[in-house]
Design a protein around this motif. Structure first.
Motif, short mmCIF file in Angstrom:
data_model
loop_
_atom_site.label_atom_id
_atom_site.label_comp_id
_atom_site.label_asym_id
_atom_site.label_seq_id
_atom_site.Cartn_x
_atom_site.Cartn_y
_atom_site.Cartn_z
N ASN A 114 57.65 124.56 40.62
CA ASN A 114 57.41 124.20 39.22
C ASN A 114 56.38 123.07 39.14
O ASN A 114 56.59 121.97 39.66
CB ASN A 114 58.74 123.77 38.57
N GLU A 116 55.34 121.28 36.58
CA GLU A 116 55.75 120.11 35.80
C GLU A 116 56.67 119.20 36.61
O GLU A 116 56.53 117.97 36.58
CB GLU A 116 56.47 120.55 34.51
N SER A 119 54.57 117.38 39.25
CA SER A 119 53.77 116.29 38.68
C SER A 119 54.65 115.09 38.32
O SER A 119 54.31 113.94 38.63
CB SER A 119 53.03 116.80 37.43
N LEU A 120 55.76 115.38 37.67
CA LEU A 120 56.69 114.31 37.30
C LEU A 120 57.23 113.59 38.53
O LEU A 120 57.28 112.36 38.60
CB LEU A 120 57.85 114.88 36.48
N ASP A 187 65.44 122.53 40.01
CA ASP A 187 64.81 121.86 38.87
C ASP A 187 65.87 121.28 37.94
O ASP A 187 65.76 120.13 37.49
CB ASP A 187 63.92 122.83 38.08
N GLU A 234 60.41 108.05 30.61
CA GLU A 234 60.60 109.17 31.52
C GLU A 234 61.90 109.93 31.22
O GLU A 234 61.96 111.16 31.37
CB GLU A 234 60.60 108.68 32.96
N ILE A 237 61.12 112.34 28.47
CA ILE A 237 60.36 113.49 28.99
C ILE A 237 61.29 114.46 29.71
O ILE A 237 61.24 115.69 29.50
CB ILE A 237 59.25 113.00 29.94
N MET A 241 62.36 118.46 29.06
CA MET A 241 62.18 119.51 30.07
C MET A 241 63.51 120.21 30.36
O MET A 241 63.54 121.45 30.54
CB MET A 241 61.61 118.90 31.36
N GLU A 244 64.50 122.83 27.74
CA GLU A 244 63.74 124.08 27.84
C GLU A 244 64.31 125.02 28.89
O GLU A 244 64.12 126.23 28.83
CB GLU A 244 62.28 123.77 28.18
#
Length: 246
Positions: A114, A116, A119-120, A187, A234, A237, A241, A244
């Motif tokens: 993933n 995202e 990156s996170l 995740d 964070e 954020i 995520m 979703e």
């Protein structure tokens, strides 16, 4: 020889033009020297007359909102606030706390594709690793150990008492589940675990500032407030995520 006013001219001194030239030259030199002297004297006088200020510096203590300022004695000197033991324990504890977050982010490259999450995780891992270096420097500069545990006894603090679990830290079981998960399951567990972890850091910052006399060190104050703001952002954020994925 008389000039136009009937007075003796320079030509009457001695004979011939040489005498007149010498006198004229002497007069011009005296006039130049006098001008130089007169121009110099005021400057010297002004310089010499400048008052020597012996006034002591004024020390003013700003008053609280709605109250006037105070004028303090010139001998007043600033003093740095004393370091609180709570400051030291906060830094030592936060190093351990950040350490678990870095371990969690290190799992990402081998457990999920993933973008995202990758990156996170990279952002969290780098920032917390840098903060750990800062906290260690802060402690060493003050002659304090970078860990609160006793050598050879990781579950004991410096007083020999059992160490309480820090807020938000994942349990060994949670860490094992995270290591065994892959893909979407990883995740989900990562986001939920890191939200828990970040919330624990917010609790630690609050406990620090709720302790009388703690958090007065300028560097520590800036670090703690910045960490609080960053981790709140964070959390928001990661909560988005996680929604979703449900």
């Amino acid at each position: 020889m008389l000039d136009g006013l009937g007075k003796p001219g320079f030509g009457s001194v001695g004979r011939g033009g040489k005498s007149r030239t010498k006198v004229t030259t002497a007069v011009r030199f005296c006039g130049w020297f006098s001008a130089v002297l007169l121009c110099s004297l005021p400057a010297c006088a002004i310089y010499g007359q400048q008052p020597q200020s012996n006034t002591a510096p004024v020390v003013v203590q700003p008053g609280a909102p709605g109250t006037p300022s105070k004028r303090l004695p010139p001998s007043t000197t600033g003093t740095a606030p004393q370091r609180s033991q709570a400051d030291v324990e906060f830094m030592q504890g936060m190093i351990m706390h950040h350490g678990q977050a870095v371990v969690m982010t290190d799992l990402i490259p081998s457990h999920t594709e993933n973008a995202e999450i990758r990156s996170l995780g990279a952002r969290i891992g780098l920032s917390q690793a840098d903060e750990m270096k800062f906290m260690k420097r802060w402690l060493r500069a003050r002659g304090e150990p970078v860990t609160m545990s006793m050598p050879g006894m990781p579950d004991m603090d410096m007083n020999g008492s059992p160490m309480a679990a820090m807020p938000g830290m994942l349990t060994p079981k949670q860490m094992d589940e995270l290591r065994q998960a892959k893909g979407a399951e990883f995740d989900r567990l990562f986001l939920a675990g890191m939200i828990q972890h970040h919330n624990g850091a917010l609790v630690m910052v609050k406990q620090l500032f709720d302790t009388p006399g703690a958090g007065q060190d300028a560097e520590l104050f800036d670090f703690a407030t910045d960490a609080d703001n960053t981790q709140r952002a964070e959390i928001a954020i990661m909560q988005g995520m996680l929604k979703e994925k449900r």
